[in-house]
Design an enzyme around this catalytic site. Structure first.
Site, PDB file in Angstrom:
ATOM      1  N   ASP A  13     -35.078 -56.892   2.954  1.00 38.58           N
ATOM      2  CA  ASP A  13     -35.572 -58.098   3.636  1.00 38.58           C
ATOM      3  C   ASP A  13     -36.223 -59.088   2.666  1.00 38.58           C
ATOM      4  O   ASP A  13     -37.173 -59.784   3.016  1.00 38.58           O
ATOM      5  CB  ASP A  13     -36.565 -57.729   4.758  1.00 38.58           C
ATOM      6  CG  ASP A  13     -35.960 -56.709   5.690  1.00 38.58           C
ATOM      7  OD1 ASP A  13     -34.803 -56.914   6.078  1.00 38.58           O
ATOM      8  OD2 ASP A  13     -36.621 -55.709   5.980  1.00 38.58           O
ATOM      9  N   HIS A  43     -28.486 -59.158   7.122  1.00 39.13           N
ATOM     10  CA  HIS A  43     -28.655 -60.326   6.261  1.00 39.13           C
ATOM     11  C   HIS A  43     -28.569 -61.590   7.101  1.00 39.13           C
ATOM     12  O   HIS A  43     -27.592 -61.805   7.802  1.00 39.13           O
ATOM     13  CB  HIS A  43     -27.589 -60.338   5.152  1.00 39.13           C
ATOM     14  CG  HIS A  43     -27.767 -59.215   4.177  1.00 39.13           C
ATOM     15  ND1 HIS A  43     -26.828 -58.889   3.234  1.00 39.13           N
ATOM     16  CD2 HIS A  43     -28.782 -58.347   4.007  1.00 39.13           C
ATOM     17  CE1 HIS A  43     -27.274 -57.870   2.518  1.00 39.13           C
ATOM     18  NE2 HIS A  43     -28.445 -57.516   2.974  1.00 39.13           N
TER      19      HIS A  43
HETATM   20  P1  IMP Z   1     -32.009 -45.957   6.957  1.00 37.13           P
HETATM   21  O1  IMP Z   1     -31.472 -46.735   5.809  1.00 37.13           O
HETATM   22  O2  IMP Z   1     -31.628 -46.533   8.287  1.00 37.13           O
HETATM   23  O3  IMP Z   1     -31.725 -44.491   6.841  1.00 37.13           O
HETATM   24  O4  IMP Z   1     -33.603 -46.093   6.917  1.00 37.13           O
HETATM   25  C1  IMP Z   1     -34.385 -45.546   5.858  1.00 37.13           C
HETATM   26  C2  IMP Z   1     -35.536 -46.480   5.520  1.00 37.13           C
HETATM   27  O5  IMP Z   1     -35.017 -47.672   4.933  1.00 37.13           O
HETATM   28  C3  IMP Z   1     -36.368 -46.933   6.716  1.00 37.13           C
HETATM   29  O6  IMP Z   1     -37.703 -47.123   6.295  1.00 37.13           O
HETATM   30  C4  IMP Z   1     -35.751 -48.277   7.076  1.00 37.13           C
HETATM   31  O7  IMP Z   1     -36.659 -49.119   7.750  1.00 37.13           O
HETATM   32  C5  IMP Z   1     -35.425 -48.811   5.683  1.00 37.13           C
HETATM   33  N1  IMP Z   1     -34.314 -49.772   5.692  1.00 37.13           N
HETATM   34  C6  IMP Z   1     -32.994 -49.514   5.756  1.00 37.13           C
HETATM   35  N2  IMP Z   1     -32.269 -50.639   5.704  1.00 37.13           N
HETATM   36  C7  IMP Z   1     -33.144 -51.636   5.592  1.00 37.13           C
HETATM   37  C8  IMP Z   1     -33.000 -53.051   5.473  1.00 37.13           C
HETATM   38  O8  IMP Z   1     -31.903 -53.622   5.444  1.00 37.13           O
HETATM   39  N3  IMP Z   1     -34.157 -53.760   5.390  1.00 37.13           N
HETATM   40  C9  IMP Z   1     -35.371 -53.170   5.371  1.00 37.13           C
HETATM   41  N4  IMP Z   1     -35.551 -51.854   5.469  1.00 37.13           N
HETATM   42  C10 IMP Z   1     -34.454 -51.102   5.582  1.00 37.13           C
HETATM   43 MG    MG Z   2     -32.775 -57.493   6.429  1.00 36.86          MG
END
Ligand code: IMP
Ligand code: MG
Length: 336
Positions: A13, A43
């Site tokens: 982000d 995105h």
């Molecule tokens: P996962 O990638 O869904 O397995 O989540 C694992 C960790 O990464 C969690 O804390 C999510 O909130 C974070 N996370 C995954 N993708 C994003 C993203 O695109 N933006 C921000 N945090 C993310």
């Molecule tokens: Mg994002």
């Protein structure tokens, strides 16, 4: 520059979508390719007054002349990809690598309960369980997915051929370096490495092919889900500063903290970053809103940019000053 990689420097982000879409419109890449984990990313691109939230397609979609590709390392949720292609009418310029692994309903269900949801705070989009199946060698591949049959191809070959022809290729990472499975705050991380090296491997090029590595930082840090965030503000202070944000995939309130120079330095090191993009400067310094030339920044904001450059030892090349793709200071254009 024939090949640029854009990666997140923090916890995701950072505003990569905006920076990627700006570069895509300005530099006319022949290919924009998506690397990274999968549809856990969200995105946001705002261009010509329209907001696009992309989870599977590269943000290079904003340039009609650019071919869109998804690298073999990426997990594909066919429903999300088909929807995004249809919404952006980009079916005829999209190629999915035949070796992408597929996210199935059971992966999404497994990601929405128990340890992953409660302890890690995942996005619930099925990416962790799908990568787990991929490592176990039981994942379904894109070439076996009937709905994708007309889109599959050899993305690595396409990109390497374009680079041989000296065409510009833009490679798009997801999440942020501090969420890397290897280099992040394990176990509070995503399900694979997301550094610039991983971007290369995701799309199937060697590291020597890359010319610029743009590391994107927001002017403050945010984090969604669990895990450490040093200097974390309480929610009242976050709101007072105007730093409150809601996740574009999950809708969750993001935790916030001031810019962390030590973590940013480490991120530059892990990515061998060559350039910095700094987004949301206008959120920290409201007087910068929509400013497009460096000389018009206030003294305070200019000092912040200089501090980042001297601490991190890399030039801040792009500065985001608003939501629209064009709300940007592009220092490749001037000496300012
Ligand atoms: P996962 O990638 O869904 O397995 O989540 C694992 C960790 O990464 C969690 O804390 C999510 O909130 C974070 N996370 C995954 N993708 C994003 C993203 O695109 N933006 C921000 N945090 C993310
Ligand atoms: Mg994002």
């Amino acid at each position: 520059m024939p090949c640029s990689v854009v990666v997140g420097g923090a916890f995701g982000d950072e505003g990569k979508g905006k920076i990627i879409s700006y570069i895509a419109l300005k530099e006319n890449p022949s290919i924009a390719a998506r690397a990274g984990v999968g549809p856990n990313a969200g995105h946001t691109v705002v261009t010509s007054g329209k907001t696009l939230k992309l989870r599977m397609l590269p943000c290079g979609v904003v340039n009609q002349r650019t071919k869109l590709m998804i690298g073999a390392g990426v997990l594909v949720d066919p429903n999300i990809l088909l929807k995004e292609m249809s919404e952006t009418k980009s079916e005829n310029r999209t190629i999915v690598d035949r070796n992408c692994a597929i996210i199935e309903q059971r992966h999404i269900e497994a990601d929405k309960s128990g340890y992953l949801k409660d302890k890690i705070g995942t996005t619930g989009t099925g990416t962790g369980p799908a990568n787990s199946d991929r490592v176990l060698r039981i994942a379904k591949m894109a070439k076996e997915e009937e709905q994708l049959s007309i889109y599959v191809g050899d993305v690595s070959q396409e990109i390497n051929t374009a680079l041989d022809r000296n065409e510009f290729v833009l490679l798009e990472g997801t999440q942020g370096t501090l969420l890397s499975l290897y280099h992040g705050t394990y176990p509070f991380v995503t399900s694979k490495d997301v550094s610039a090296s991983a971007v290369c491997s995701d799309v199937g090029i060697g590291p020597k092919r890359v010319n610029e590595i743009v590391v994107v930082f927001k002017a403050y840090f945010t984090r969604v889900g669990e895990g450490p965030l040093s200097g974390e503000l309480d929610s009242a202070e976050t709101v007072k500063r105007g730093w409150q944000e809601y996740g574009s995939v999950t809708g969750r309130l993001r935790r916030a903290a001031p810019f962390n120079y030590d973590l940013a330095k480490r991120s530059i090191m892990l990515n061998s970053g060559t350039q910095i993009a700094l987004t949301k400067l206008d959120t920290v310094f409201p007087s910068c809103a929509k400013v497009r030339d460096y000389a018009s920044l206030t003294g305070e904001a200019t000092q912040f940019v200089k501090d980042i450059e001297s601490e991190l030892g890399r030039p801040v090349v792009y500065i985001g000053t608003g939501n629209e793709t064009e709300d940007i200071i592009d220092r490749t254009k001037s000496t300012g």
